[in-house]
Scaffold this motif. Structure first.
Motif, PDB file in Angstrom:
ATOM      1  N   LEU A 307      12.830  36.916  63.268  1.00  0.00           N
ATOM      2  CA  LEU A 307      13.806  37.788  63.921  1.00  0.00           C
ATOM      3  C   LEU A 307      13.333  38.198  65.315  1.00  0.00           C
ATOM      4  CD1 LEU A 307      14.773  40.073  60.900  1.00  0.00           C
ATOM      5  CD2 LEU A 307      16.262  38.385  62.024  1.00  0.00           C
ATOM      6  N   ASP A 308      12.031  38.404  65.441  1.00  0.00           N
ATOM      7  CA  ASP A 308      11.481  38.846  66.717  1.00  0.00           C
ATOM      8  C   ASP A 308      11.356  37.682  67.708  1.00  0.00           C
ATOM      9  OD1 ASP A 308      10.109  40.891  68.389  1.00  0.00           O
ATOM     10  OD2 ASP A 308       8.413  39.527  68.150  1.00  0.00           O
ATOM     11  N   THR A 309      10.817  36.561  67.251  1.00  0.00           N
ATOM     12  CA  THR A 309      10.536  35.425  68.131  1.00  0.00           C
ATOM     13  C   THR A 309      11.806  34.776  68.672  1.00  0.00           C
ATOM     14  OG1 THR A 309       8.495  34.970  66.925  1.00  0.00           O
ATOM     15  CG2 THR A 309       9.374  33.184  68.302  1.00  0.00           C
ATOM     16  N   PHE A 310      12.822  34.656  67.814  1.00  0.00           N
ATOM     17  CA  PHE A 310      14.022  33.915  68.191  1.00  0.00           C
ATOM     18  C   PHE A 310      15.229  34.825  68.431  1.00  0.00           C
ATOM     19  CE2 PHE A 310      11.453  30.952  65.569  1.00  0.00           C
ATOM     20  CZ  PHE A 310      11.138  30.045  66.579  1.00  0.00           C
ATOM     21  N   SER A 311      14.958  36.038  68.784  1.00  0.00           N
ATOM     22  CA  SER A 311      16.015  37.016  69.055  1.00  0.00           C
ATOM     23  C   SER A 311      17.056  36.467  70.042  1.00  0.00           C
ATOM     24  CB  SER A 311      15.388  38.288  69.643  1.00  0.00           C
ATOM     25  OG  SER A 311      16.379  39.169  70.133  1.00  0.00           O
ATOM     26  N   GLY A 312      18.341  36.511  69.621  1.00  0.00           N
ATOM     27  CA  GLY A 312      19.440  36.107  70.491  1.00  0.00           C
ATOM     28  C   GLY A 312      19.641  34.611  70.630  1.00  0.00           C
ATOM     29  N   ARG A 313      18.873  33.800  69.910  1.00  0.00           N
ATOM     30  CA  ARG A 313      18.969  32.348  70.060  1.00  0.00           C
ATOM     31  C   ARG A 313      19.712  31.716  68.884  1.00  0.00           C
ATOM     32  NH1 ARG A 313      13.056  30.169  71.483  1.00  0.00           N
ATOM     33  NH2 ARG A 313      14.253  28.225  71.662  1.00  0.00           N
ATOM     34  N   THR A 314      20.294  30.534  69.142  1.00  0.00           N
ATOM     35  CA  THR A 314      20.926  29.734  68.097  1.00  0.00           C
ATOM     36  C   THR A 314      20.214  28.374  68.078  1.00  0.00           C
ATOM     37  OG1 THR A 314      23.072  30.816  68.318  1.00  0.00           O
ATOM     38  CG2 THR A 314      23.038  28.631  67.285  1.00  0.00           C
ATOM     39  N   MET A 315      19.724  27.984  66.900  1.00  0.00           N
ATOM     40  CA  MET A 315      18.981  26.737  66.783  1.00  0.00           C
ATOM     41  C   MET A 315      18.973  26.278  65.339  1.00  0.00           C
ATOM     42  SD  MET A 315      15.535  28.815  67.739  1.00  0.00           S
ATOM     43  CE  MET A 315      14.570  27.385  68.137  1.00  0.00           C
ATOM     44  N   THR A 316      18.619  25.004  65.111  1.00  0.00           N
ATOM     45  CA  THR A 316      18.597  24.470  63.751  1.00  0.00           C
ATOM     46  C   THR A 316      17.329  24.897  63.031  1.00  0.00           C
ATOM     47  OG1 THR A 316      17.441  22.415  64.354  1.00  0.00           O
ATOM     48  CG2 THR A 316      19.865  22.422  64.523  1.00  0.00           C
ATOM     49  N   MET A 317      17.363  24.772  61.716  1.00  0.00           N
ATOM     50  CA  MET A 317      16.185  25.066  60.915  1.00  0.00           C
ATOM     51  C   MET A 317      14.991  24.239  61.377  1.00  0.00           C
ATOM     52  SD  MET A 317      13.761  25.309  58.571  1.00  0.00           S
ATOM     53  CE  MET A 317      13.471  23.602  58.072  1.00  0.00           C
ATOM     54  N   LYS A 318      15.224  22.939  61.649  1.00  0.00           N
ATOM     55  CA  LYS A 318      14.139  22.056  62.059  1.00  0.00           C
ATOM     56  C   LYS A 318      13.564  22.497  63.401  1.00  0.00           C
ATOM     57  CE  LYS A 318      11.750  18.169  61.498  1.00  0.00           C
ATOM     58  NZ  LYS A 318      11.025  18.042  62.766  1.00  0.00           N
ATOM     59  N   GLU A 319      14.409  22.905  64.318  1.00  0.00           N
ATOM     60  CA  GLU A 319      13.926  23.381  65.618  1.00  0.00           C
ATOM     61  C   GLU A 319      13.094  24.651  65.466  1.00  0.00           C
ATOM     62  OE1 GLU A 319      17.563  21.743  68.481  1.00  0.00           O
ATOM     63  OE2 GLU A 319      17.700  23.717  67.529  1.00  0.00           O
ATOM     64  N   ILE A 320      13.523  25.528  64.573  1.00  0.00           N
ATOM     65  CA  ILE A 320      12.777  26.760  64.314  1.00  0.00           C
ATOM     66  C   ILE A 320      11.383  26.421  63.777  1.00  0.00           C
ATOM     67  CG2 ILE A 320      12.673  28.833  62.863  1.00  0.00           C
ATOM     68  CD1 ILE A 320      15.816  28.729  62.933  1.00  0.00           C
ATOM     69  N   TYR A 321      11.350  25.545  62.800  1.00  0.00           N
ATOM     70  CA  TYR A 321      10.077  25.137  62.188  1.00  0.00           C
ATOM     71  C   TYR A 321       9.165  24.485  63.216  1.00  0.00           C
ATOM     72  CZ  TYR A 321       6.893  22.158  59.537  1.00  0.00           C
ATOM     73  OH  TYR A 321       5.779  21.508  59.075  1.00  0.00           O
ATOM     74  N   ASP A 322       9.693  23.535  63.971  1.00  0.00           N
ATOM     75  CA  ASP A 322       8.875  22.797  64.943  1.00  0.00           C
ATOM     76  C   ASP A 322       8.262  23.718  65.988  1.00  0.00           C
ATOM     77  OD1 ASP A 322       9.374  20.397  63.702  1.00  0.00           O
ATOM     78  OD2 ASP A 322      10.956  19.776  65.095  1.00  0.00           O
ATOM     79  N   GLN A 323       9.011  24.727  66.418  1.00  0.00           N
ATOM     80  CA  GLN A 323       8.535  25.598  67.484  1.00  0.00           C
ATOM     81  C   GLN A 323       7.618  26.722  67.007  1.00  0.00           C
ATOM     82  OE1 GLN A 323      11.570  27.023  70.213  1.00  0.00           O
ATOM     83  NE2 GLN A 323      12.782  25.141  69.998  1.00  0.00           N
ATOM     84  N   HIS A 324       7.569  26.929  65.675  1.00  0.00           N
ATOM     85  CA  HIS A 324       6.896  28.137  65.200  1.00  0.00           C
ATOM     86  C   HIS A 324       5.684  27.898  64.305  1.00  0.00           C
ATOM     87  CE1 HIS A 324       6.556  32.044  62.986  1.00  0.00           C
ATOM     88  NE2 HIS A 324       6.888  32.525  64.174  1.00  0.00           N
ATOM     89  N   HIS A 325       5.617  26.783  63.584  1.00  0.00           N
ATOM     90  CA  HIS A 325       4.663  26.683  62.475  1.00  0.00           C
ATOM     91  C   HIS A 325       3.226  26.378  62.871  1.00  0.00           C
ATOM     92  CE1 HIS A 325       3.691  22.328  61.935  1.00  0.00           C
ATOM     93  NE2 HIS A 325       4.732  22.210  62.739  1.00  0.00           N
TER      94      HIS A 325
END
Length: 375
Positions: A307-325
């Motif tokens: 919630l904090d890192t991607f505040s205000g953004r729209t992206m796919t589950m895969k994009e979230i995983y790739d950018q964060h893990h």
């Protein structure tokens, strides 16, 4: 020496170590081979190198890592024509035992390149040779007794080239003691780099045992990253009494794909998971005391981070995983669970791709997520 092997100390942990390496070798080889098949046959080679290979079989007759790797290669339709394997041990008795174990493998003659077995001390000559050569895609396994021969230069001499990854195993207690022992100062400087080793020695003076371990492992990981091993992943082994570390297995790669594969493998071999988040350690105590480890709730922390890192953004589950893990203990299924929880709480909006249906309780890679703007 054979009598000092990690297997003699912790049979079950040694089995898990070998299983992690074998699983990664198989998955790594499959990825590399799919790329090599697009090249001329003369360039279709992969390598497995183990410079501290041991005797091939443990005292109870079970197979060690070199035998498991070769059997995996023989069972595959492509690897027998591609695998170059090099095994070394400084102990002549281990070398003879390993040769006998390899010769007894059924189908060993089907390998296009017979395994090379060497009897050398590992030092600067080997490092220089590897530094000067461009290697074929290589999985490099380093499992020394203690720390002699283990150096940043040795690891970097292999992982510098495309498709080359390293897995190394080290005895934490011997390195912890070695950092304050002038008699082995040269070996410690080779492992950490002299400047970093001096910094660690100074830091350790005022630290508790637990803080010392974290500092030592962090320093090794940072040293590897500084040399170009961008993706580093440690896995800890505890003694059976559960309150003291015995060894660490550290994976080094220059490619995120290898990191993802190893992360999934280590997650499955972890002795404990909290809210489905793996511990990245094998600790016999966690199997006996599962309730103690529910006091932490790492999945809740992941939800808050997203919630904090991607505040205000729209992206796919895969994009979230790739950018964060990367650099975090979470695997893909943890992200899907966390996002599913946030959806159920009404804290994110989830959008289904046009024309697709969604099975209840699932969170596919292509689902798009809109995070609310942080207030």
């Amino acid at each position: 020496m054979t009598g000092n092997s990690f297997f003699d100390e912790q049979k079950e942990q040694s089995l898990i170590k070998a299983r992690i390496v074998e699983k990664y070798f198989w998955a790594w080889a499959k990825v590399i081979i799919s790329t090599l098949k697009k090249k001329p046959v003369s360039e279709q080679r992969i390598a497995y190198i183990d410079f501290f290979a041991g005797p091939g079989r443990y005292k109870d007759g079970s197979q060690s890592t070199p035998i498991k790797v070769l059997e995996a290669a023989i069972s595959d339709p492509d690897m027998p024509n591609m695998l170059v394997s090099i095994f070394n041990d400084a102990d002549a008795e281990n070398v003879n035992s390993l040769q006998q174990a390899i010769d007894s493998i059924r189908g060993i003659e089907t390998l296009k390149y017979p395994p090379q077995i060497l009897n050398h001390e590992i030092g600067n000559n080997i490092v220089q040779t590897f530094q000067e050569r461009k290697l074929v895609p290589t999985l490099f396994f380093v499992d020394p007794w203690g720390y002699k021969g283990l150096s940043l230069q040795l690891i970097n001499s292999v992982v510098k080239d495309w498709g080359c990854d390293c897995i190394f195993f080290f005895n934490y207690n011997r390195i912890n003691m070695g950092l304050s022992n002038d008699a082995v100062k040269e070996h410690m400087n080779a492992l950490f780099g002299q400047i970093r080793a001096d910094q660690v020695r100074e830091q350790l003076k005022a630290l508790s045992p637990q803080e010392r371990e974290l500092t030592v492992v962090e320093a090794i990981c940072e040293a590897l990253k500084a040399m170009g091993g961008q993706y580093v992943l440690p896995f800890r082994f505890r003694h059976e009494i559960g309150n003291r570390t015995s060894h660490h297995l550290i994976f080094v790669s220059k490619h995120v794909k290898g990191y993802e594969i190893m992360k999934e493998i280590m997650a499955k071999e972890s002795s404990e998971q909290t809210q489905g988040v793996p511990s990245f350690e094998y600790n016999p105590a966690t199997l006996q005391q599962p309730l103690l480890f529910e006091l932490t709730r790492p999945l809740d922390e992941l939800e808050a981070m997203l919630l904090d890192t991607f505040s205000g953004r729209t992206m796919t589950m895969k994009e979230i995983y790739d950018q964060h893990h990367v650099g975090k203990p979470y695997i893909s299924k943890n992200y899907k669970t966390a996002l599913g929880n946030l959806e159920a709480q009404g804290r994110i909006a989830v959008h289904l791709p046009a024309g697709k249906k969604r099975r209840k309780g699932t969170f596919a890679d292509d689902l798009r997520v809109t995070f609310p703007v942080k207030q």
